[in-house]
Design an enzyme around this catalytic site. Structure first.
Site, PDB file in Angstrom:
ATOM      1  N   SER A 106       0.865  -1.174   0.000  1.00 47.42           N
ATOM      2  CA  SER A 106       0.000   0.000   0.000  1.00 47.42           C
ATOM      3  C   SER A 106       0.904   1.227   0.000  1.00 47.42           C
ATOM      4  O   SER A 106       2.040   1.176   0.489  1.00 47.42           O
ATOM      5  CB  SER A 106      -0.932   0.012   1.225  1.00 47.42           C
ATOM      6  N   SER A 107       0.390   2.310  -0.567  1.00 51.91           N
ATOM      7  CA  SER A 107       1.231   3.507  -0.669  1.00 51.91           C
ATOM      8  C   SER A 107       0.364   4.737  -0.864  1.00 51.91           C
ATOM      9  O   SER A 107      -0.825   4.634  -1.154  1.00 51.91           O
ATOM     10  CB  SER A 107       2.184   3.375  -1.865  1.00 51.91           C
ATOM     11  N   SER A 108       1.001   5.897  -0.680  1.00 48.31           N
ATOM     12  CA  SER A 108       0.392   7.152  -1.099  1.00 48.31           C
ATOM     13  C   SER A 108       1.068   7.501  -2.424  1.00 48.31           C
ATOM     14  O   SER A 108       2.254   7.825  -2.456  1.00 48.31           O
ATOM     15  CB  SER A 108       0.632   8.237  -0.047  1.00 48.31           C
TER      16      SER A 108
END
Ligand code: SAM
Length: 403
Positions: A106-108
């Protein structure tokens, strides 16, 4: 907007980010600029990982206010970078003090890409939007700031990630409809939507997205294949009952796969059976440059369409040279492309399907048509089939997607 006394300490950083995104051309319109200026990214990524290229593998250095100090963390937060926020489906930056190995889950996403996608989504006032892949919630926050949270639904498959996004959005003052579940199923309760946007990548367009979008509504996503060719952004217009028509916008952006669409793991017995396969060998005029994205994304994209169930594995026996392998696990078909420096390349194939024959034939047809670039391809979705094509949906450059 200008910074006033009493503004949040990050107001100036948000304005700086908006200026940078406008300068890069990603941020093009005033309403999205206002959203970038309004949403505090630091609330969505209290801690994240910075990529560090180690001698043997990529490592991830945790960045939290405690580890690097509040000013450095804020400075990094407001750069146009993707910040990974979860590794291996569970590790966050608050779980370690030292760099760790792992796969980002998951990431921004870098704000430039997020904003460019939002611009390409072509929202109007009062558009109802379904977002797939809430992640940190930053892009959900931008949508909420622009449209009003009641018009925004966002789906995240990972319960812990969804929970953190829910808290961050509430802290930033946004209460959109947040759903924890498989976004490939959309969210029927909020349908019909005017727009669907995915910040994870799909192998085909989920039928639920088409069904839950009003006729004339738009779906914006990236599409992935297992040879790692990025399709960039694809925008489809829903045309009626389960049907949609789309264009590839010509960028090479990519996202992490939507969880059920990722390539299957090679399995513990991979080394055992791959080392034992018997292959037929021949020369090939279509060399290994086809599989090299830096040589041109479109040829890799064509190869991917030709062998959609094959994945690209770089593998070598013992201390021998590493070669590109196309591996279709479902039928145990393998093509090994052996090309050191000398031309021509040699291909060794095994299994029920000669994978490289399919790639070579597709590449030959593509070259004969003048090697059209990705942004000249279209996608047609019907309940029966999904086809990516150039020129003619039934012509020599048309492929049905697996689904
Ligand atoms: C690149 S991140 C999203 C970035 C996010 N929009 C942001 O601004 O922070 C991709 C997210 O998609 C989620 N995801 C993967 N497969 C999914 C699925 N089938 N349904 C919903 N979310 C999914 C991942 O867990 C991950 O959080």
């Amino acid at each position: 907007m200008t910074v006033e006394p009493g503004d949040s300490p990050t107001t100036a950083l948000r304005l700086r980010l908006a200026d940078a995104l406008a300068k890069s051309g990603d941020l093009r319109t005033q309403p999205w600029r206002a959203a970038v200026e309004a949403v505090p990214r630091e609330v969505f990524i209290p801690g994240f990982f910075e990529r560090v290229d180690g001698p043997r593998e990529t490592m991830w250095r945790p960045i939290t206010p405690e580890l690097v100090g509040a000013p450095e963390r804020l400075e990094l937060t407001y750069t146009d970078e993707t910040w990974v926020t979860q590794l291996n489906h569970r590790i966050t930056a608050f779980d370690t003090d030292v760099p760790v190995a792992g796969a980002p889950t998951s990431s921004s996403t870098l704000p430039g890409l997020v904003v460019r996608m939002l611009e390409e989504l072509q929202v109007e006032e009062n558009s109802r939007v379904l977002e797939i892949g809430t992640g940190t919630g930053y892009s959900t926050g931008l949508l909420s700031a622009r449209l009003g949270a009641p018009l925004v639904t966002s789906v995240e498959v990972d319960a812990a990630v969804a929970d953190r996004a829910r808290k961050a959005l509430a802290q930033a003052g946004f209460l959109p409809d947040l759903v924890t579940g498989d976004g490939l199923l959309g969210s029927p309760t909020g349908a019909l939507y005017d727009r669907v946007i995915a910040t994870c990548s799909v192998r085909h367009i989920p039928s639920a997205w088409v069904a839950q979008t009003r006729p004339g509504g738009l779906i914006l996503t990236t599409m992935l294949g297992w040879l790692h060719a990025s399709s960039g952004l694809v925008r489809l217009e829903v045309t009626g009952d389960g049907t949609a028509e789309g264009v590839f916008l010509g960028s090479t952006d990519s996202f992490m796969p939507a969880r059920p669409h990722a390539a299957p793991p090679l399995g513990d017995d991979f080394h055992e059976w791959i080392d034992k396969i018997r292959t037929t060998e021949r020369e090939t005029a279509a060399g290994s440059e086809i599989l090299d994205p830096w040589e041109g994304w479109t040829s890799l994209f064509i190869a991917q369409l030709a062998v959609p169930d094959a994945q690209l594995v770089t593998y070598g026996l013992d201390d021998g040279p590493m070669f590109d392998h196309l591996v279709d696990l479902s039928q145990r078909s393998v093509a090994i492309l052996e090309q050191e420096s000398a031309e021509p390349a040699t291909v060794r194939q095994s299994g029920p399907t000669n994978l490289w024959d399919s790639v070579e034939s597709a590449i030959t047809r593509w070259r004969a048509a003048g090697s059209p670039s990705l942004d000249q391809f279209r996608i047609t979705v019907t309940p029966e089939a999904q086809t990516i094509w150039f020129g003619d949906p039934q012509g020599p450059l048309s492929w049905n997607l697996p689904h």
